[in-house]
Write a protein that holds these residues in place. Structure first.
Motif, PDB file in Angstrom:
ATOM      1  N   GLU A  17       0.836  -1.203   0.000  1.00 56.66           N
ATOM      2  CA  GLU A  17       0.000   0.000   0.000  1.00 56.66           C
ATOM      3  C   GLU A  17       0.874   1.257   0.000  1.00 56.66           C
ATOM      4  O   GLU A  17       0.629   2.204  -0.754  1.00 56.66           O
ATOM      5  CB  GLU A  17      -0.914   0.006   1.218  1.00 56.66           C
ATOM      6  N   ARG A  21       0.121   1.985  -3.932  1.00 55.10           N
ATOM      7  CA  ARG A  21      -1.302   2.319  -4.035  1.00 55.10           C
ATOM      8  C   ARG A  21      -1.578   3.342  -5.127  1.00 55.10           C
ATOM      9  O   ARG A  21      -2.564   3.227  -5.866  1.00 55.10           O
ATOM     10  CB  ARG A  21      -1.835   2.836  -2.691  1.00 55.10           C
ATOM     11  N   MET A  60      -7.093  -6.567   0.616  1.00 59.16           N
ATOM     12  CA  MET A  60      -7.081  -5.867  -0.670  1.00 59.16           C
ATOM     13  C   MET A  60      -7.888  -4.577  -0.573  1.00 59.16           C
ATOM     14  O   MET A  60      -7.485  -3.526  -1.079  1.00 59.16           O
ATOM     15  CB  MET A  60      -7.650  -6.768  -1.771  1.00 59.16           C
ATOM     16  N   TYR A  61      -9.035  -4.662   0.105  1.00 63.77           N
ATOM     17  CA  TYR A  61      -9.877  -3.465   0.218  1.00 63.77           C
ATOM     18  C   TYR A  61      -9.209  -2.396   1.086  1.00 63.77           C
ATOM     19  O   TYR A  61      -9.239  -1.208   0.763  1.00 63.77           O
ATOM     20  CB  TYR A  61     -11.238  -3.823   0.794  1.00 63.77           C
ATOM     21  N   PHE A  64      -6.411  -0.991  -1.238  1.00 65.80           N
ATOM     22  CA  PHE A  64      -6.730  -0.402  -2.537  1.00 65.80           C
ATOM     23  C   PHE A  64      -8.202  -0.018  -2.687  1.00 65.80           C
ATOM     24  O   PHE A  64      -8.622   0.353  -3.788  1.00 65.80           O
ATOM     25  CB  PHE A  64      -6.341  -1.376  -3.658  1.00 65.80           C
ATOM     26  N   GLY A  65      -8.954  -0.094  -1.598  1.00 67.51           N
ATOM     27  CA  GLY A  65     -10.345   0.331  -1.665  1.00 67.51           C
ATOM     28  C   GLY A  65     -10.471   1.841  -1.690  1.00 67.51           C
ATOM     29  O   GLY A  65      -9.592   2.573  -1.217  1.00 67.51           O
ATOM     30  N   LYS A  66     -11.569   2.318  -2.260  1.00 66.09           N
ATOM     31  CA  LYS A  66     -11.820   3.758  -2.273  1.00 66.09           C
ATOM     32  C   LYS A  66     -12.173   4.234  -0.873  1.00 66.09           C
ATOM     33  O   LYS A  66     -12.759   3.501  -0.080  1.00 66.09           O
ATOM     34  CB  LYS A  66     -12.951   4.077  -3.250  1.00 66.09           C
ATOM     35  N   ASP A  79     -15.641  -0.224  -6.138  1.00 66.35           N
ATOM     36  CA  ASP A  79     -15.173  -0.079  -4.762  1.00 66.35           C
ATOM     37  C   ASP A  79     -13.662   0.089  -4.637  1.00 66.35           C
ATOM     38  O   ASP A  79     -13.168   0.374  -3.547  1.00 66.35           O
ATOM     39  CB  ASP A  79     -15.603  -1.295  -3.927  1.00 66.35           C
ATOM     40  N   TYR A  80     -12.919  -0.095  -5.746  1.00 65.92           N
ATOM     41  CA  TYR A  80     -11.459  -0.082  -5.686  1.00 65.92           C
ATOM     42  C   TYR A  80     -10.894   0.997  -6.601  1.00 65.92           C
ATOM     43  O   TYR A  80     -11.497   1.347  -7.617  1.00 65.92           O
ATOM     44  CB  TYR A  80     -10.890  -1.447  -6.098  1.00 65.92           C
ATOM     45  N   ILE A  84      -8.611  -5.310  -9.679  1.00 65.90           N
ATOM     46  CA  ILE A  84      -7.907  -6.431  -9.061  1.00 65.90           C
ATOM     47  C   ILE A  84      -8.478  -7.700  -9.668  1.00 65.90           C
ATOM     48  O   ILE A  84      -9.693  -7.924  -9.620  1.00 65.90           O
ATOM     49  CB  ILE A  84      -8.058  -6.414  -7.528  1.00 65.90           C
ATOM     50  N   GLN A 116     -16.756  -7.879  -5.980  1.00 65.49           N
ATOM     51  CA  GLN A 116     -16.180  -6.580  -6.336  1.00 65.49           C
ATOM     52  C   GLN A 116     -15.213  -6.682  -7.514  1.00 65.49           C
ATOM     53  O   GLN A 116     -14.899  -5.682  -8.147  1.00 65.49           O
ATOM     54  CB  GLN A 116     -15.412  -5.978  -5.141  1.00 65.49           C
TER      55      GLN A 116
END
Length: 587
Positions: A17, A21, A60-61, A64-66, A79-80, A84, A116
């Motif tokens: 991250e 990211r 992962m979320y 790299f999630g929003k 959502d990302y 992915i 997702q």
């Protein structure tokens, strides 16, 4: 074991991250998120396999999630911050290796877990068989996630790709149709999966019928497919699909359903030294370009080449190009197998870079054919219709080759979306864990590894810390292991086929590179027949004898082949020292 794995995953995601990211375009996740099923005292459960995969989805979320509500809408695919693309590993199901034809409990479970990641229009086909694709760069590049469990020799629940009733056949048909859509739309594709299509005498991982179709697809869609990216084997290496190995029956669109020669040669993820030796022997037989000096005789008048000499040189070069598929070496496709994050060896993360020239245009000038929504709709309808066809026919539809007027694809010629290279990052966990007393000698030319995996003999005279002593780990971090773009041994300008073929040829050359003059534009590294450790006249028995003596007298030259040595050293992720490499793999 579970706690240690989770801790390593947490630190790895934290590092990823921080580093990536905001400066990577998409992620491919090549499977085996659940631990291996090799501990009889601690058998796995369905809840554990699913739980470990959910854990990694959550990580992962988090990485790299929003954030700040940017992804809070009704579309789960939004959502990302980047796409992915995951794929199923042989340990992501229970029992491991075994997956029945879909829909089944696992395709349904991952349809929910990966909602997702899978485009909504493809959830139906994913639930049917566990395969899908994502437009990682809309209108430009698609990443195809293949369910290699249906190709895997160790999956006793299925039987290859010859019979229409088999999920492997259906997946190959789906891939053929989708790659044609990519061609019609002017798009390119990267293929990913867990179990790679490795094929040597020592290790064959796909059913032969699946390998035959896959390799035929790679040949026919070489203008579309850039590369295959794989996991499973845990050893860092690459290999080639040789189009000359496609059977004549396959080229004619025919495939035997019975007696197809299923090969059960995979023993979990173990890779013997024979596998790498087989690769080297395959590469030793790659066609070699004619030496520039082969027709370098000067005429007595003026010191220039005679017309006859020039004609001979041209004929040699023409024959060489015919053997490799022209100046772009289009008789081969490339596969990259990466080492793992949760390792048998040391943890590795790999970052590819690709050519972005021409990608900033808002429209795709090569776009033709159906609109994306129509293509996806057709995909779902086709899957439903196909299910009812009777599994009697042995014929299959041959893919169309590239147009004769089409230029070579990005796998072969440097252009938009061609792979430029990759940087490999490595975490030296033994050094990080601070398990040893005293300093450890450096074993790597690229990375100073202060300590390595404990192995009797390798760390002779050194002592691990007392078990009762309080651990004092160092900072967890990844370091650059090597970068193909500035590597003094691999010397790769990019990862297009002419350069990869040249590297394979150099690795396969049974000659000490340091002792010969190397011309990067024309390297054949060929030994005289009298000095060559291989001879085309030798029979199979002689070759077996050679393998048994490998590392003793087969490669006894004063200097080693640096490309081969480096290839093996990196394959084992710096856990094998020079003495072991020499003993097991020769020069």
């Amino acid at each position: 074991m579970l706690r240690a794995t989770e801790g390593q995953a947490l630190r790895t995601f934290s590092w990823i991250e921080k580093e990536f990211r905001n400066n990577i375009d998409f992620i491919v996740w090549t499977g085996d998120s659940a631990r291996h099923d090799n501990d009889e005292q601690h058998p796995r459960s369905v809840a554990q396999v699913a739980g470990l995969n959910k854990f990694l989805v959550q990580k992962m979320y988090e990485s790299f999630g929003k954030r700040n509500g940017d992804g809070e809408d009704e579309d789960p695919n939004n959502d990302y911050v980047i796409p992915i693309i995951p794929t199923l590993g042989n340990n992501d199901v229970l029992p491991h290796n075994i997956m029945q034809k879909g829909p089944n409990q696992w395709t349904r479970a991952y349809t929910r877990m990966w909602r997702q990641f899978i485009p909504e229009a493809q959830t139906h086909s994913f639930e049917q068989g566990g395969w899908f694709y994502v437009e990682a760069i809309p209108g430009k590049l698609a990443v195809f996630s293949l369910n290699t469990l249906y190709f895997f020799t160790s999956n006793a629940a299925v039987d290859g790709c010859a019979a229409r009733s088999e999920p492997g056949y259906r997946q190959m048909e789906w891939l053929r149709i989708q790659l044609q859509f990519m061609r019609d739309r002017g798009m390119k594709a990267i293929l990913i999966g867990h179990v790679p299509p490795a094929r040597t005498d020592a290790k064959t991982q796909w059913d032969e019928t699946c390998w035959q179709k896959y390799t035929l697809w790679m040949q026919q869609y070489r203008d579309v497919v850039i590369a295959g990216l794989w996991g499973h084997m845990n050893y860092d290496h690459f290999f080639l699909q040789d189009f000359k190995a496609i059977d004549k029956e396959t080229l004619d669109g025919r495939m035997r359903i019975d007696g197809v020669g299923r090969q059960e040669t995979d023993v979990h993820t173990a890779v013997s030294g024979e596998y790498f030796i087989d690769l080297r022997e395959q590469w030793a037989e790659l066609p070699k370009p004619p030496k520039k000096g082969a027709s370098n005789q000067k005429s007595k008048k003026g010191g220039k080449k005679s017309k006859k000499d020039k004609d001979k040189q041209r004929q040699r070069h023409k024959k060489y190009l015919e053997k490799v598929g022209g100046v772009w070496a289009e008789d081969y496709a490339i596969s990259f197998a990466s080492a793992s994050v949760v390792p048998n060896l040391l943890p590795v993360v790999r970052v590819f870079e690709y050519n972005v020239s021409g990608l900033d245009s808002s429209s795709n000038s090569l776009h033709t054919g159906a609109a994306p929504e129509e293509i996806l709709k057709d995909d779902g309808d086709w899957m439903d219709a196909f299910r009812w066809k009777k599994p009697k026919s042995q014929k299959f539809t041959l893919p169309n080759p590239p147009s004769k007027s089409a230029p070579p694809g990005p796998a072969y010629s440097a252009q938009s979306l061609s792979l430029l290279g990759y940087t490999q990052y490595l975490a030296n966990i033994t050094h990080i864990n601070n398990d040893f007393i005293g300093d450890d000698p450096t074993h790597s030319a690229d990375l100073k590894l202060d300590a390595q995996k404990w192995k009797e003999g390798k760390h002779k005279g050194r002592k691990p810390r007392n078990k009762d002593q309080e651990p004092s780990p160092k900072e967890f971090k990844y370091e650059v292991h090597y970068d193909t773009r500035n590597d003094s041994v691999y010397r790769l300008k990019d990862l297009t086929m002419p350069h990869m073929l040249d590297l394979a040829r150099r690795i396969g050359a049974f000659v000490p590179q340091a002792s010969v003059s190397v011309d990067p534009a024309n390297e054949d590294n060929e030994l005289p027949e009298s000095l060559s450790p291989r001879s085309s006249k030798k029979g199979k028995k002689d070759k077996k004898k050679q393998k048994k003596k490998h590392g003793k007298d087969k490669h006894k030259y004063e200097k080693r082949n640096e490309a081969w040595y480096t290839f093996i050293r990196r394959a084992f992720v710096e856990t094998m020292d020079a003495e072991d490499i020499e003993q097991n793999f020769g020069h």
